[in-house]
Scaffold this motif. Structure first.
Motif, PDB file in Angstrom:
ATOM      1  N   VAL A  40       0.845  -1.165   0.080  1.00  0.00           N
ATOM      2  CA  VAL A  40       0.093   0.107   0.093  1.00  0.00           C
ATOM      3  C   VAL A  40       0.953   0.985   0.094  1.00  0.00           C
ATOM      4  O   VAL A  40       1.954   1.441   0.791  1.00  0.00           O
ATOM      5  CB  VAL A  40      -1.041   0.033   1.174  1.00  0.00           C
ATOM      6  CG1 VAL A  40      -1.642   1.381   1.193  1.00  0.00           C
ATOM      7  CG2 VAL A  40      -1.770  -1.088   1.191  1.00  0.00           C
ATOM      8  N   TRP A  41       0.784   2.276  -1.112  1.00  0.00           N
ATOM      9  CA  TRP A  41       1.436   3.160  -1.229  1.00  0.00           C
ATOM     10  C   TRP A  41       0.855   4.483  -1.172  1.00  0.00           C
ATOM     11  O   TRP A  41      -0.362   4.500  -2.113  1.00  0.00           O
ATOM     12  CB  TRP A  41       2.291   3.291  -2.346  1.00  0.00           C
ATOM     13  CG  TRP A  41       3.728   4.145  -2.442  1.00  0.00           C
ATOM     14  CD1 TRP A  41       4.742   4.285  -1.904  1.00  0.00           C
ATOM     15  CD2 TRP A  41       3.287   5.321  -3.326  1.00  0.00           C
ATOM     16  NE1 TRP A  41       5.556   5.355  -2.204  1.00  0.00           N
ATOM     17  CE2 TRP A  41       4.661   6.077  -3.330  1.00  0.00           C
ATOM     18  CE3 TRP A  41       2.570   5.837  -4.342  1.00  0.00           C
ATOM     19  CZ2 TRP A  41       5.007   7.166  -4.251  1.00  0.00           C
ATOM     20  CZ3 TRP A  41       2.639   7.012  -4.911  1.00  0.00           C
ATOM     21  CH2 TRP A  41       3.810   7.804  -5.112  1.00  0.00           C
ATOM     22  N   ILE A  42       1.097   5.550  -0.478  1.00  0.00           N
ATOM     23  CA  ILE A  42       0.004   6.854  -0.509  1.00  0.00           C
ATOM     24  C   ILE A  42       0.951   8.017  -0.865  1.00  0.00           C
ATOM     25  O   ILE A  42       1.907   8.224   0.105  1.00  0.00           O
ATOM     26  CB  ILE A  42      -0.604   6.788   0.726  1.00  0.00           C
ATOM     27  CG1 ILE A  42      -1.199   5.483   0.932  1.00  0.00           C
ATOM     28  CG2 ILE A  42      -1.437   8.113   0.976  1.00  0.00           C
ATOM     29  CD1 ILE A  42      -2.187   5.479   2.540  1.00  0.00           C
ATOM     30  N   SER A  43       0.509   8.944  -1.565  1.00  0.00           N
ATOM     31  CA  SER A  43       1.103  10.430  -1.668  1.00  0.00           C
ATOM     32  C   SER A  43      -0.031  11.305  -1.872  1.00  0.00           C
ATOM     33  O   SER A  43      -0.759  11.187  -2.623  1.00  0.00           O
ATOM     34  CB  SER A  43       2.097  10.087  -3.023  1.00  0.00           C
ATOM     35  OG  SER A  43       2.681  11.296  -3.421  1.00  0.00           O
ATOM     36  N   ASP A  44       0.387  12.499  -1.468  1.00  0.00           N
ATOM     37  CA  ASP A  44      -0.558  13.584  -1.670  1.00  0.00           C
ATOM     38  C   ASP A  44       0.324  14.656  -2.720  1.00  0.00           C
ATOM     39  O   ASP A  44      -0.261  15.711  -2.861  1.00  0.00           O
ATOM     40  CB  ASP A  44      -0.921  14.203  -0.198  1.00  0.00           C
ATOM     41  CG  ASP A  44       0.130  14.792   0.450  1.00  0.00           C
ATOM     42  OD1 ASP A  44       1.307  14.735  -0.013  1.00  0.00           O
ATOM     43  OD2 ASP A  44      -0.336  15.475   1.545  1.00  0.00           O
ATOM     44  N   ASN A  45       1.374  14.255  -2.991  1.00  0.00           N
ATOM     45  CA  ASN A  45       2.217  15.090  -3.898  1.00  0.00           C
ATOM     46  C   ASN A  45       3.100  14.291  -4.906  1.00  0.00           C
ATOM     47  O   ASN A  45       4.063  13.948  -4.420  1.00  0.00           O
ATOM     48  CB  ASN A  45       3.086  16.106  -2.940  1.00  0.00           C
ATOM     49  CG  ASN A  45       3.787  17.117  -3.789  1.00  0.00           C
ATOM     50  OD1 ASN A  45       3.862  17.022  -5.006  1.00  0.00           O
ATOM     51  ND2 ASN A  45       4.271  18.205  -3.293  1.00  0.00           N
TER      52      ASN A  45
ATOM     53  N   ALA B  99      -2.838  15.057  -8.541  1.00  0.00           N
ATOM     54  CA  ALA B  99      -1.794  15.302  -7.536  1.00  0.00           C
ATOM     55  C   ALA B  99      -1.512  14.380  -6.461  1.00  0.00           C
ATOM     56  O   ALA B  99      -0.359  14.249  -6.103  1.00  0.00           O
ATOM     57  CB  ALA B  99      -1.878  16.690  -6.863  1.00  0.00           C
ATOM     58  N   GLY B 100      -2.585  13.548  -6.305  1.00  0.00           N
ATOM     59  CA  GLY B 100      -2.317  12.442  -5.132  1.00  0.00           C
ATOM     60  C   GLY B 100      -2.786  11.075  -5.529  1.00  0.00           C
ATOM     61  O   GLY B 100      -3.765  11.043  -6.417  1.00  0.00           O
TER      62      GLY B 100
ATOM     63  N   CYS C  47      -7.227   8.041  -7.652  1.00  0.00           N
ATOM     64  CA  CYS C  47      -6.573   9.308  -7.963  1.00  0.00           C
ATOM     65  C   CYS C  47      -7.339  10.503  -7.284  1.00  0.00           C
ATOM     66  O   CYS C  47      -8.590  10.387  -7.228  1.00  0.00           O
ATOM     67  CB  CYS C  47      -6.774   9.585  -9.453  1.00  0.00           C
ATOM     68  SG  CYS C  47      -6.088   7.979 -10.157  1.00  0.00           S
ATOM     69  N   ARG C  48      -6.625  11.558  -6.817  1.00  0.00           N
ATOM     70  CA  ARG C  48      -7.124  12.944  -6.389  1.00  0.00           C
ATOM     71  C   ARG C  48      -6.414  14.239  -7.267  1.00  0.00           C
ATOM     72  O   ARG C  48      -5.395  14.107  -7.485  1.00  0.00           O
ATOM     73  CB  ARG C  48      -6.958  13.018  -4.994  1.00  0.00           C
ATOM     74  CG  ARG C  48      -7.867  12.385  -3.982  1.00  0.00           C
ATOM     75  CD  ARG C  48      -7.611  12.504  -2.508  1.00  0.00           C
ATOM     76  NE  ARG C  48      -8.546  11.665  -1.802  1.00  0.00           N
ATOM     77  CZ  ARG C  48      -8.299  11.723  -0.562  1.00  0.00           C
ATOM     78  NH1 ARG C  48      -7.490  12.501   0.216  1.00  0.00           N
ATOM     79  NH2 ARG C  48      -9.207  10.953   0.265  1.00  0.00           N
ATOM     80  N   LEU C  49      -7.228  14.923  -7.589  1.00  0.00           N
ATOM     81  CA  LEU C  49      -6.837  16.016  -8.165  1.00  0.00           C
ATOM     82  C   LEU C  49      -6.091  17.229  -7.221  1.00  0.00           C
ATOM     83  O   LEU C  49      -6.185  16.991  -6.223  1.00  0.00           O
ATOM     84  CB  LEU C  49      -8.022  16.812  -8.830  1.00  0.00           C
ATOM     85  CG  LEU C  49      -9.047  16.170  -9.902  1.00  0.00           C
ATOM     86  CD1 LEU C  49     -10.216  16.924 -10.136  1.00  0.00           C
ATOM     87  CD2 LEU C  49      -8.051  15.933 -11.365  1.00  0.00           C
ATOM     88  N   GLU C  50      -5.509  17.996  -7.987  1.00  0.00           N
ATOM     89  CA  GLU C  50      -4.752  18.835  -7.336  1.00  0.00           C
ATOM     90  C   GLU C  50      -5.847  19.760  -6.431  1.00  0.00           C
ATOM     91  O   GLU C  50      -6.776  20.235  -6.950  1.00  0.00           O
ATOM     92  CB  GLU C  50      -4.036  19.876  -8.227  1.00  0.00           C
ATOM     93  CG  GLU C  50      -3.319  21.015  -7.376  1.00  0.00           C
ATOM     94  CD  GLU C  50      -2.373  21.826  -8.261  1.00  0.00           C
ATOM     95  OE1 GLU C  50      -1.309  22.288  -7.828  1.00  0.00           O
ATOM     96  OE2 GLU C  50      -3.016  22.157  -9.401  1.00  0.00           O
ATOM     97  N   HIS C  51      -5.289  20.255  -4.799  1.00  0.00           N
ATOM     98  CA  HIS C  51      -6.254  21.065  -4.407  1.00  0.00           C
ATOM     99  C   HIS C  51      -5.623  22.188  -3.614  1.00  0.00           C
ATOM    100  O   HIS C  51      -4.504  21.756  -2.985  1.00  0.00           O
ATOM    101  CB  HIS C  51      -6.792  20.085  -3.141  1.00  0.00           C
ATOM    102  CG  HIS C  51      -7.593  20.717  -2.364  1.00  0.00           C
ATOM    103  ND1 HIS C  51      -8.812  21.502  -2.401  1.00  0.00           N
ATOM    104  CD2 HIS C  51      -7.306  21.083  -0.786  1.00  0.00           C
ATOM    105  CE1 HIS C  51      -9.142  22.139  -1.294  1.00  0.00           C
ATOM    106  NE2 HIS C  51      -8.026  21.526  -0.317  1.00  0.00           N
TER     107      HIS C  51
ATOM    108  N   LYS D 203      -5.894  16.981  -1.707  1.00  0.00           N
ATOM    109  CA  LYS D 203      -6.235  16.674  -0.338  1.00  0.00           C
ATOM    110  C   LYS D 203      -5.807  15.709   0.243  1.00  0.00           C
ATOM    111  O   LYS D 203      -5.447  14.655  -0.119  1.00  0.00           O
ATOM    112  CB  LYS D 203      -7.962  16.441  -0.204  1.00  0.00           C
ATOM    113  CG  LYS D 203      -8.871  17.802  -0.887  1.00  0.00           C
ATOM    114  CD  LYS D 203     -10.243  17.410  -0.727  1.00  0.00           C
ATOM    115  CE  LYS D 203     -11.109  18.730  -1.277  1.00  0.00           C
ATOM    116  NZ  LYS D 203     -12.437  18.421  -1.027  1.00  0.00           N
ATOM    117  N   PRO D 204      -5.238  15.958   1.584  1.00  0.00           N
ATOM    118  CA  PRO D 204      -4.691  15.053   2.403  1.00  0.00           C
ATOM    119  C   PRO D 204      -5.262  13.602   2.431  1.00  0.00           C
ATOM    120  O   PRO D 204      -6.530  13.756   2.795  1.00  0.00           O
ATOM    121  CB  PRO D 204      -4.236  15.757   3.614  1.00  0.00           C
ATOM    122  CG  PRO D 204      -4.608  16.986   3.373  1.00  0.00           C
ATOM    123  CD  PRO D 204      -5.428  17.307   2.470  1.00  0.00           C
TER     124      PRO D 204
END
Length: 493
Positions: free
Chosen positions: A379-384, A398-399, A419-423, A464-465
């Protein structure tokens, strides 16, 4: 951030400083009670009528041998608090075991104070976040009253290592607040955090005091002061405190699962020394809160897992109803996006890609997969992503949270990309975090930053974190997908 500054801080051997703070004295012996080191102030501070060199390689002085004999047998990292006297001079003593030596910290007192209350008022385990925050504030108020310091902060560490002041108590005549300010991870290096984990408190009664050398026959070998509160203060930290206008400080660690979760920091603008009894009482209050916080988090984990089970039962029902991937994907992808607040999702089954919403491009998926393959938990997580992935192509994503390399059957592996968009959002720092040091004119010396005024950063390139529960959710999802091996997953051959 200046790389040289961070490296200098991390390489500083704080536990081998070879010196102590001057408000106490130190005697070091081997496990058989033969003195190997003493602090240079031991004879003056304790009014001993003997030369320092006459203490070395000799049995413990009678006044220490008596305390040592009455103390329990200590193991490495353990400590004992007692009291003694030399003639009319009374003192508190803390004995610690560093694995090879016994270390005696001696604190002269005018008179032995009565033991202070240790537990304080009994509080129940907090039921919710509001109750937890209320108990935290009550703790800070109690510590402020007990210590008489100017202000007390609850400094919570964030997953990326930065710290944020989430609660504060201060005297009525103290102006300014650090509440809500964030501080970069470099303000408290990892080597210092490890020492906080091993000690119930860290007291610095006079931030500008000159250190006192520890004397031994062999001046090239310094005793290990890991468990010694008298340990001298790093010159970098002394200047940091001076830049904050702090004359004395006490820190109390909050630990969870063997990690430093937060620090309670007590600051006073003037030098101020507390007794060992007062420090014990403050430590008892913080440890009682620490235990309640531990129980609160355990209860919250159970609640999260219970909620997870209900949520994942829904996903399992979808899979069982459809029986194969392609027809289940429209429902399953909606569930994934709702559950993880994702803007898009990709499910890779072998060479096939099923996607929904706004997602990474194929080239970006390859870059993320390369970064994620080194994660042992799958499991790998990034917000940037621009920060965490080398050669990341430009993307509105972005995340990402990734569940990788799940063997579905003998033919297919599953990789999931949320996937999350830039916030765009703002972070208020205590000073500019990108300028932690000042290089002095005509000198190579490095000093900590001098400004702690609120400095607002507009964060770009971040999503978003991800919540602290995301990893648990993803591990549960991984288990669900493993169970799905028993279903009839249909994929193009």
């Amino acid at each position: 951030m200046q790389k040289g500054f961070i490296e200098q801080c991390e390489q500083e051997q704080l536990h081998l400083s070879g010196a102590i703070q001057p408000h106490g004295a130190l005697v070091v012996s081997n496990l058989q009670g033969v003195v190997s080191h003493v602090s240079a102030n031991v004879t003056n501070l304790l009014t001993l009528d003997v030369r320092i060199e006459h203490l070395l390689d000799q049995p413990l002085p009678d006044f220490l041998e008596e305390i040592h004999t009455s103390a329990p047998l200590l193991n490495k990292g353990e400590r004992y608090v007692g009291q003694g006297n030399i003639g009319q001079q009374e003192f508190d003593v803390i004995i610690s075991h560093n694995g090879e030596q016994l270390i005696f910290e001696l604190y002269p007192v005018d008179a032995h104070a009565e033991l202070m209350p240790m537990g304080g008022e009994a509080y129940p385990i907090p039921e919710d976040r509001q109750a937890l925050e209320g108990q935290c504030q009550q703790l800070l108020d109690s510590l402020l009253a007990l210590s008489g310091f100017d202000r007390v902060h609850y400094y919570r560490f964030m997953p990326e290592g930065d710290g944020e002041v989430t609660a504060e108590a201060r005297q009525s005549d103290v102006n300014g607040s650090y509440l809500g300010l964030r501080f970069p991870a470099s303000d408290i290096p990892q080597i210092a955090r490890q020492l906080y984990l091993k000690n119930p408190w860290r007291s610095i009664p006079n931030a500008s005091a000159e250190p006192v050398a520890i004397v031994g026959r062999d001046q090239t070998s310094h005793p290990n002061l890991t468990w010694v509160d008298l340990r001298s203060v790093s010159p970098v930290h002394q200047e940091y405190m001076a830049n904050m206008g702090v004359g004395s400080a006490i820190s109390l660690p909050i630990t969870q699962a063997g990690e430093l979760d937060a620090l309670i920091s007590c600051h006073c603008s003037e030098p101020k020394q507390l007794t060992v009894s007062q420090l014990q009482a403050m430590s008892a209050l913080s440890e009682a809160f620490n235990l309640r916080l531990r129980d609160y988090k355990a209860r919250r984990r159970l609640q999260v897992l219970d909620g997870l089970q209900r949520q994942f039962d829904q996903a399992k029902t979808v899979l069982m109803r459809h029986g194969e991937l392609e027809s289940a994907w429209p429902e399953l992808s909606r569930w994934l996006m709702d559950t993880f607040s994702a803007d898009g999702v990709i499910l890779q089954v072998g060479s096939e890609y099923h996607q929904r919403g706004v997602v990474l491009s194929a080239s970006a998926v390859s870059v993320v997969a390369e970064a994620a393959r080194f994660e042992t938990s799958s499991v790998w997580i990034s917000d940037n992503l621009q920060r965490d992935c080398a050669d990341m192509p430009l993307s509105e994503i972005a995340g990402v949270a990734v569940v990788s390399d799940l063997p579905l059957d003998q033919y297919h592996n599953v990789n999931l990309y949320l996937c999350r968009l830039e916030h765009l959002y703002e972070v208020t720092w205590g000073g500019n975090p990108d300028k932690p040091v000042d290089y002095r004119h005509g000198s190579s010396a490095i000093a900590p930053r001098r400004s702690f005024e609120a400095w607002v950063e507009q964060r770009v390139g971040h999503s978003k974190p991800w919540s602290s529960s995301t990893r648990i959710y993803l591990l549960k999802l991984r288990a669900l997908l493993q169970q799905a091996k028993s279903f009839s997953w249909k994929a193009d051959e």
